[in-house]
Design an enzyme around this catalytic site. Sequence first.
Site: not given
Length: 489
Positions: A182, A256, A291, A392
């Site tokens: 997905k 992750e 990331c 972030e």
Amino acid sequence: MTHHSTERIVPSGAMLIGDRWVGDSSLGRPSHINPATGKVLGSFALAGPREIDEAVRAARAAFGEWRGMVARDRRRILQRIAQLLEERVEEHNTLRAHEAGVPFKVPPDRRWLAAEYFHYYSGWVDKLRGESPPAYSAPSLDYTIPEPYGVVAVIVPWNAPVMSAAMKAAPALAAGNCVVLKPSDLGPFTPQLFGQLCLDAGLPPGVLNVLPGGQAAGEALVSHPGVDKISFTGGGATATAVMSAAARNLTPVTLELGGKSANIVFPDADLDAAAAMACQTGIVNVAGQGCNLPTRLLVHDTVYDDVVERVVSRAGALKIGLPFDPSTQMGPVISESACLRILAVIAQAVAEKSGKLLIGGRRLSEDLADGFFIAPTVFGEVDNASRLAQEEVFGPVLSILRFRDEDEALALANGTRYGLAGYVWTSDVKRAHRVAAALDAGWIGVNGFPPMPPNAPFGGVKQSGFGREGGAEGIFEFVRVKNVHVDLN
């Protein structure tokens, strides 16, 4: 290939379910906006719970054939996928430039890390073996069998969907699993190309299914009783929802997640190289939307001004532009909403005096006004307790902090809830090893940005997730061990 014409470049936006390309969906066909132009690139079928159920059933139906295929044949199919990824890297990078605004370029040797993962894991197909523990008490034969889980749900973000899919699907397929992939609804087209490429390589229908979707599709997939394992890359809030849904069926999960990775520069470092990497990987790469990027630059007090000057100078010289302009170094962020969110973070940091805005901090106008372009942004003297240093941003925003000694550097580096990556710049080999060991992160680079080799594990700690991708650790995420005990009495 005509890079500026999208007619032959953009796929149909269909979902791959079993042996069918499905162009219609229960949730319709939304438009995808080219982030560099603000114009509609094309439409795609948005997967909903009904399509997810069909895909899981297709994967379940294909599992017996794929698992039972002799290792040699399965290995050859994965090798062929790797070969096609290399052959079609220009087509992929062209499409990705349209889809995500990433500057277009082709590797000189056409090698691509996504292909490398398939090359590497194809070699594991015939090397997963069990053990035979010695008899513990009575005469017996005991042995273990590594087995595939069955159907693996793979959920990947938009920023490098085929690369992320390869990191997960290559080991999952090598171990004998089937996959329901997905991708994000912000990156639907390059995964469709990947699905077609896998079929072209001879992967049996149903072994890989590709269904771009949003929250509804994700929830349906991770809570589906027919899914035996979940591998997710994305944000922490979504990961919490994934784990909650998976808990209903006790489905094992690999995560992750995000990061706020520290890039520590000591006085004995190659300052120019350190500044170059800080700019390239902290700001430029995918416009800072990654990331593991080093978005916090920690600089020793004695070289702070020198490094800041070099970083700001480099940031100011960057060419921001359209992805097919050969001089472009950095493209747009992915969407209008992402652009507004990042600008709001910058505005809040300025208002709260979280740091000193040294360059950037604005949306680009004139020729780039229709796209979602943000000027490379650097903050100095950042407060480590601020949102700017702790959260972030996922945009072209670099935070620079000052430290006085190694202990303070480590306290700052480890002082977030994340633990994905860490970077160290020093010419002192003892310090390099000492700091690498003390960093609370799963992936460390010393004097450079590691190339993410497929034979080495990648992953985080704390709220950057758990489990590993790459290396032996990466394939063992997708196998479970059965023990067989034969009584010889």
